[in-house]
Design a protein around this motif. Structure first.
Motif, PDB file in Angstrom:
ATOM      1  N   UNK A  18       0.704  -1.222   0.234  1.00  0.00           N
ATOM      2  CA  UNK A  18       0.108   0.179  -0.064  1.00  0.00           C
ATOM      3  C   UNK A  18       0.823   1.299   0.087  1.00  0.00           C
ATOM      4  N   UNK A  19       2.136   1.127   0.887  1.00  0.00           N
ATOM      5  CA  UNK A  19       2.782   2.384   1.003  1.00  0.00           C
ATOM      6  C   UNK A  19       3.581   2.736  -0.511  1.00  0.00           C
ATOM      7  N   UNK A  20       3.962   1.530  -1.239  1.00  0.00           N
ATOM      8  CA  UNK A  20       4.594   1.524  -2.403  1.00  0.00           C
ATOM      9  C   UNK A  20       3.671   2.039  -3.545  1.00  0.00           C
ATOM     10  N   UNK A  21       2.210   1.607  -3.329  1.00  0.00           N
ATOM     11  CA  UNK A  21       1.374   1.940  -4.374  1.00  0.00           C
ATOM     12  C   UNK A  21       1.030   3.561  -4.362  1.00  0.00           C
ATOM     13  N   UNK A  22       0.898   4.254  -2.900  1.00  0.00           N
ATOM     14  CA  UNK A  22       0.442   5.388  -2.895  1.00  0.00           C
ATOM     15  C   UNK A  22       1.912   6.152  -3.550  1.00  0.00           C
ATOM     16  N   UNK A  23       3.116   5.731  -3.185  1.00  0.00           N
ATOM     17  CA  UNK A  23       4.278   6.365  -3.799  1.00  0.00           C
ATOM     18  C   UNK A  23       4.073   6.321  -5.321  1.00  0.00           C
ATOM     19  N   UNK A  24       3.793   5.208  -5.877  1.00  0.00           N
ATOM     20  CA  UNK A  24       3.591   5.274  -7.471  1.00  0.00           C
ATOM     21  C   UNK A  24       2.676   6.221  -7.835  1.00  0.00           C
ATOM     22  N   UNK A  25       1.597   6.271  -7.101  1.00  0.00           N
ATOM     23  CA  UNK A  25       0.369   7.093  -7.628  1.00  0.00           C
ATOM     24  C   UNK A  25       0.837   8.484  -7.661  1.00  0.00           C
ATOM     25  N   UNK A  26       1.598   8.778  -6.840  1.00  0.00           N
ATOM     26  CA  UNK A  26       2.118  10.369  -6.637  1.00  0.00           C
ATOM     27  C   UNK A  26       3.127  10.436  -8.017  1.00  0.00           C
ATOM     28  N   UNK A  27       3.772   9.398  -8.319  1.00  0.00           N
ATOM     29  CA  UNK A  27       4.366   9.537  -9.590  1.00  0.00           C
ATOM     30  C   UNK A  27       3.625   9.706 -10.901  1.00  0.00           C
ATOM     31  N   UNK A  28       2.539   8.749 -10.912  1.00  0.00           N
ATOM     32  CA  UNK A  28       1.595   8.928 -12.030  1.00  0.00           C
ATOM     33  C   UNK A  28       0.841   9.969 -12.098  1.00  0.00           C
TER      34      UNK A  28
END
Length: 195
Positions: A18-28
């Protein structure tokens, strides 16, 4: 001949994913991601800031920053507040773009999320851990919220020849970097005992 897992688990958990996904969503969400992903640096800055929060603890942030503002003229409220912690996170984000790029960060977090020692081994995580026969010193950090101590306890409880050593720190996951005397001491003691 031996292994020393430090501040990690046997498989990435839903929490870590979940933490990784939020980080990726910031990039996306960066406007450059779809047209020129190497320039999605604002998103990468935010992803790094999210990471910096998950690597530490509430106690660590309170001790380091409290409610301090950068200047006496800054009000401690509203959008014009120049919180010390805000400046720290912004600096960490900006500094990171000189060492990393958005595509690599996305791919690295995806690979971390796929971590599972039981994958393709024909059994559960517990089954795989129980088959490890080499001496093992598991190091966990008592304040780690990213890789909680329960994950290292699971590793140590299921590897037949394992011992758990606890690093005491208010700095969360980053304790493995900041508590060098404790980490080094446990590693030296373990390596001396397995000669």
């Amino acid at each position: 001949r031996s292994v020393i897992p430090i501040a990690c688990g046997a498989a990435h958990t839903a929490w870590q994913i979940a933490i990784s996904e939020v980080q990726r969503q910031a990039i996306y969400a960066d406007p450059n991601w779809n047209t020129n992903p190497m320039h999605a640096t604002k998103g990468l800055e935010i992803a790094r800031q999210i990471g910096m929060v998950s690597y530490r603890t509430a106690q660590g942030y309170r001790g380091k920053f409290g409610r301090q503002v950068r200047t006496e003229k800054s009000p401690p409220y509203g959008s014009s507040a120049t919180w010390q912690v805000k400046s720290y996170l912004e600096y960490q984000g900006i500094k990171f773009i000189d060492r990393f790029d958005p595509i690599t960060y996305v791919k690295l977090t995806e690979q971390m999320d796929s971590h599972d020692i039981a994958r393709n081994r024909g059994g559960s995580v517990i089954d795989v851990l129980q088959k490890i026969e080499i001496p093992t010193c598991v190091l966990g950090i008592d304040s780690d919220i990213l890789y909680p101590l329960s994950e290292q306890e699971e590793i140590a409880a299921n590897i037949p020849n394992a011992a758990l050593k606890i690093i005491h720190s208010e700095d969360g996951h980053d304790g493995f970097l900041l508590e060098q005397d404790q980490v080094g001491g446990h590693i030296i003691d373990f390596l001396d005992s397995t000669k």
